[in-house]
Design a protein around this motif. Sequence first.
Motif, PDB file in Angstrom:
ATOM      1  N   ASP A  40       0.838  -1.209   0.000  1.00 53.66           N
ATOM      2  CA  ASP A  40       0.000   0.000   0.000  1.00 53.66           C
ATOM      3  C   ASP A  40       0.869   1.254   0.000  1.00 53.66           C
ATOM      4  O   ASP A  40       1.954   1.269   0.590  1.00 53.66           O
ATOM      5  CB  ASP A  40      -0.892   0.035   1.242  1.00 53.66           C
ATOM      6  CG  ASP A  40      -2.067  -0.926   1.151  1.00 53.66           C
ATOM      7  OD1 ASP A  40      -2.373  -1.385   0.030  1.00 53.66           O
ATOM      8  OD2 ASP A  40      -2.672  -1.222   2.199  1.00 53.66           O
ATOM      9  N   LYS A  41       0.354   2.294  -0.643  1.00 53.59           N
ATOM     10  CA  LYS A  41       0.984   3.615  -0.603  1.00 53.59           C
ATOM     11  C   LYS A  41       0.126   4.513   0.278  1.00 53.59           C
ATOM     12  O   LYS A  41      -1.037   4.775  -0.042  1.00 53.59           O
ATOM     13  CB  LYS A  41       1.106   4.203  -2.013  1.00 53.59           C
ATOM     14  CG  LYS A  41       2.097   3.494  -2.919  1.00 53.59           C
ATOM     15  CD  LYS A  41       2.092   4.089  -4.314  1.00 53.59           C
ATOM     16  CE  LYS A  41       2.484   5.563  -4.294  1.00 53.59           C
ATOM     17  NZ  LYS A  41       2.503   6.156  -5.657  1.00 53.59           N
ATOM     18  N   CYS A  42       0.723   4.961   1.377  1.00 55.31           N
ATOM     19  CA  CYS A  42      -0.017   5.739   2.360  1.00 55.31           C
ATOM     20  C   CYS A  42       0.651   7.093   2.554  1.00 55.31           C
ATOM     21  O   CYS A  42       1.872   7.216   2.437  1.00 55.31           O
ATOM     22  CB  CYS A  42      -0.067   4.971   3.683  1.00 55.31           C
ATOM     23  SG  CYS A  42      -0.931   5.817   5.029  1.00 55.31           S
ATOM     24  N   LEU A  43      -0.151   8.116   2.870  1.00 54.90           N
ATOM     25  CA  LEU A  43       0.356   9.464   3.098  1.00 54.90           C
ATOM     26  C   LEU A  43       0.105   9.873   4.544  1.00 54.90           C
ATOM     27  O   LEU A  43      -1.007   9.735   5.059  1.00 54.90           O
ATOM     28  CB  LEU A  43      -0.338  10.452   2.163  1.00 54.90           C
ATOM     29  CG  LEU A  43       0.015  11.938   2.322  1.00 54.90           C
ATOM     30  CD1 LEU A  43       1.478  12.191   1.985  1.00 54.90           C
ATOM     31  CD2 LEU A  43      -0.895  12.809   1.441  1.00 54.90           C
ATOM     32  N   ASP A  44       1.148  10.369   5.197  1.00 55.28           N
ATOM     33  CA  ASP A  44       1.055  10.944   6.545  1.00 55.28           C
ATOM     34  C   ASP A  44       1.190  12.451   6.381  1.00 55.28           C
ATOM     35  O   ASP A  44       2.262  12.957   6.052  1.00 55.28           O
ATOM     36  CB  ASP A  44       2.191  10.380   7.409  1.00 55.28           C
ATOM     37  CG  ASP A  44       2.245  10.981   8.819  1.00 55.28           C
ATOM     38  OD1 ASP A  44       1.673  12.062   9.038  1.00 55.28           O
ATOM     39  OD2 ASP A  44       2.897  10.387   9.686  1.00 55.28           O
ATOM     40  N   ILE A  45       0.085  13.192   6.585  1.00 58.49           N
ATOM     41  CA  ILE A  45       0.157  14.639   6.396  1.00 58.49           C
ATOM     42  C   ILE A  45       0.475  15.322   7.727  1.00 58.49           C
ATOM     43  O   ILE A  45      -0.140  15.039   8.747  1.00 58.49           O
ATOM     44  CB  ILE A  45      -1.125  15.213   5.762  1.00 58.49           C
ATOM     45  CG1 ILE A  45      -2.379  14.881   6.572  1.00 58.49           C
ATOM     46  CG2 ILE A  45      -1.289  14.705   4.348  1.00 58.49           C
ATOM     47  CD1 ILE A  45      -3.629  15.546   6.038  1.00 58.49           C
ATOM     48  N   GLY A  46       1.478  16.197   7.681  1.00 55.20           N
ATOM     49  CA  GLY A  46       1.953  16.835   8.903  1.00 55.20           C
ATOM     50  C   GLY A  46       2.687  15.824   9.763  1.00 55.20           C
ATOM     51  O   GLY A  46       2.363  15.629  10.938  1.00 55.20           O
ATOM     52  N   CYS A  47       3.704  15.187   9.194  1.00 60.03           N
ATOM     53  CA  CYS A  47       4.330  13.998   9.789  1.00 60.03           C
ATOM     54  C   CYS A  47       5.298  14.285  10.927  1.00 60.03           C
ATOM     55  O   CYS A  47       5.856  13.344  11.509  1.00 60.03           O
ATOM     56  CB  CYS A  47       5.047  13.191   8.714  1.00 60.03           C
ATOM     57  SG  CYS A  47       6.465  14.051   7.971  1.00 60.03           S
ATOM     58  N   GLY A  48       5.518  15.565  11.266  1.00 60.16           N
ATOM     59  CA  GLY A  48       6.445  15.862  12.354  1.00 60.16           C
ATOM     60  C   GLY A  48       7.849  15.372  12.033  1.00 60.16           C
ATOM     61  O   GLY A  48       8.331  15.512  10.908  1.00 60.16           O
ATOM     62  N   ILE A  49       8.498  14.750  13.018  1.00 55.31           N
ATOM     63  CA  ILE A  49       9.846  14.206  12.784  1.00 55.31           C
ATOM     64  C   ILE A  49       9.785  12.696  12.525  1.00 55.31           C
ATOM     65  O   ILE A  49      10.786  11.995  12.631  1.00 55.31           O
ATOM     66  CB  ILE A  49      10.797  14.524  13.949  1.00 55.31           C
ATOM     67  CG1 ILE A  49      10.325  13.907  15.253  1.00 55.31           C
ATOM     68  CG2 ILE A  49      10.945  16.048  14.094  1.00 55.31           C
ATOM     69  CD1 ILE A  49      11.354  14.041  16.374  1.00 55.31           C
TER      70      ILE A  49
END
Length: 358
Positions: free
Chosen positions: A108-117
């Motif tokens: 799967d291709k997943c996006l974490d928006i606002g991923c911090g560090i």
Amino acid sequence: QTASKVVSRRRVAEMLTPTITSRSADTVAEDIDKYEKYHTTHGGDVESRKKQYADMVNKYYDLATSFYEYGWGTSFHFAHRLKHESHTESIRRHEHYLALRLGLKPGDKCLDIGCGIGGPLREIALFSGAHITGLNNNAYQISRALYHNGRTGHSIDQISKFVKGDFMNMPFGDDSFDAVYQIDATCHAPDQVGCYTEVKRVLKPGHCFAGYDWCATDAYDPNNPMQKQVMAEIELGNGLPDIRTCAQTVKALKAAGFEVLDHCDLTTTADIPWWDPVDPDNWYRLQNFRTTKLGRMVTHQLVKNLERFGIAPKGSLEVASMLERAADGLVAGGKQGIFTPLFFFLARKPGPSENGHQ
């Protein structure tokens, strides 16, 4: 032997000292002044914060990230915590829960928006096997994310990457991701509907967006001066343009075109209050000693000495004090029941799914 003792003391200092950026004292002071002026507590207003949200949020994280790492670790969020769990265990379960609700799996291709560090990103990628792209508009945080990836091992680079960009205008094509999640990130958005609409654009039809958001509860009365002051302190100390209610968040998801499959305030089923890790009155708490009253005193003295000897830029102590005020606001909001950082939602982009994602 003397040299060995010096090296030993340096290592101890490295363990205790927050990694503070090497910017000049003038730059730090200027950023503090500009950041504070965005907020109600210093004469600012909601509209100016929304208009200049990118600058405000960047200044906040430039100033706060080092202290977050020092006092919190690499996952900058609270968690639903059960009686038998440590704080660290609850953080991991909180992140795993998102992966499970999204049905993430290898390929799967997943996006974490606002991923911090990248703390949650690394945990979810290693837990699920999915490839996670971390989107962040703060260059310093991305540099810290890459540093921590390097410490994690080569395998993490095969299932993750970081991209600098604004979640209001993402540098990705339509229908690019099998899943999207956010943890305490979209609360920084100047326009909730606009942000969620952009998330829907990059998500494949029939696939899901999940997250935890910071919200005002139904108990919050904006006409109550004391409650309003608590919210203002939370906004100032956490880089927020404003704080939306749980109901407004659900409404915004629907307005953006999502089908809302589930939503709930997880604070209502937790055994241990979410604010426990930052409550300075919990003096007996060893795991989060740095956020206790004694831990704050130690940190203040340490940062004061670092400033004195030129190791940390002038203004670092003021940043630490600002974050402590934010923690006090969060604790007050939690104890009064007017604020939650654990509002969970699961939403689906309409359309047929290609591979069985719900």
